[in-house]
Design a protein around this motif. Sequence first.
Motif, PDB file in Angstrom:
ATOM      1  N   UNK A 173       0.837  -1.206   0.000  1.00 60.57           N
ATOM      2  CA  UNK A 173       0.000   0.000   0.000  1.00 60.57           C
ATOM      3  C   UNK A 173       0.873   1.257   0.000  1.00 60.57           C
ATOM      4  N   UNK A 174       1.958   1.242   0.766  1.00 58.91           N
ATOM      5  CA  UNK A 174       2.867   2.392   0.787  1.00 58.91           C
ATOM      6  C   UNK A 174       3.551   2.563  -0.555  1.00 58.91           C
ATOM      7  N   UNK A 175       3.880   1.458  -1.194  1.00 54.68           N
ATOM      8  CA  UNK A 175       4.501   1.522  -2.517  1.00 54.68           C
ATOM      9  C   UNK A 175       3.531   2.149  -3.520  1.00 54.68           C
ATOM     10  N   UNK A 176       2.274   1.775  -3.426  1.00 58.91           N
ATOM     11  CA  UNK A 176       1.256   2.355  -4.309  1.00 58.91           C
ATOM     12  C   UNK A 176       1.164   3.853  -4.074  1.00 58.91           C
ATOM     13  N   UNK A 177       1.167   4.250  -2.814  1.00 63.68           N
ATOM     14  CA  UNK A 177       1.110   5.676  -2.489  1.00 63.68           C
ATOM     15  C   UNK A 177       2.344   6.404  -3.044  1.00 63.68           C
ATOM     16  N   UNK A 178       3.524   5.797  -2.894  1.00 60.37           N
ATOM     17  CA  UNK A 178       4.757   6.386  -3.422  1.00 60.37           C
ATOM     18  C   UNK A 178       4.673   6.531  -4.934  1.00 60.37           C
ATOM     19  N   UNK A 179       4.192   5.471  -5.616  1.00 58.00           N
ATOM     20  CA  UNK A 179       4.055   5.517  -7.079  1.00 58.00           C
ATOM     21  C   UNK A 179       3.095   6.619  -7.501  1.00 58.00           C
ATOM     22  N   UNK A 180       2.026   6.804  -6.737  1.00 58.24           N
ATOM     23  CA  UNK A 180       1.067   7.875  -7.042  1.00 58.24           C
ATOM     24  C   UNK A 180       1.765   9.236  -6.978  1.00 58.24           C
ATOM     25  N   UNK A 181       2.524   9.441  -5.920  1.00 61.87           N
ATOM     26  CA  UNK A 181       3.219  10.715  -5.758  1.00 61.87           C
ATOM     27  C   UNK A 181       4.221  10.929  -6.882  1.00 61.87           C
TER      28      UNK A 181
END
Length: 170
Positions: free
Chosen positions: A52-60
Amino acid sequence: MNIDEILDEMDELLDKSASVPFVSHKKIIDGERMRELINDIRLNMPHELKEAKKIEFDCQRILNEAKINAEGVIRKAEERAAQIVSREAIIAEAKQKAIDILRKAQDSAAQLQKSAALSVAKMLNDAENSHKRSLEDIRQTKDKLQQTLKNSPALGKNAVNAQKDILDQN
């Protein structure tokens, strides 16, 4: 081993367990193996959170790239507009073209940012739903285990101690 595989193994452990005499819906299970499986679930949970954190990082990252691209397009549009403006005969036309290019770049950047935000929101929602389902499965399995320990006098003193350990964790 992922959480689904561990839960499948827990199901298999319950399916293969012997029934309590005269009570077909209650099972005698290997408490030590069940505890290992529960610990495996606990160890695997942070992996899901890392995703989930990786997804958030990718979004940013996607949003930042979109912003950089938009700034590049705007800068090129401004440079082009400056070249056109230097020619006095077509000043009015150059201004209009620059405005159009700038508006298109801003619209494109806004659309790209909106699309990226929607995509990330969907990914986060999917991850959240997956975690909710996994957590519910874990809670159900834990409740079944507690019921088995609570209602199983055949397991003796170890069952009482194991039940206390589980209840103390809550």
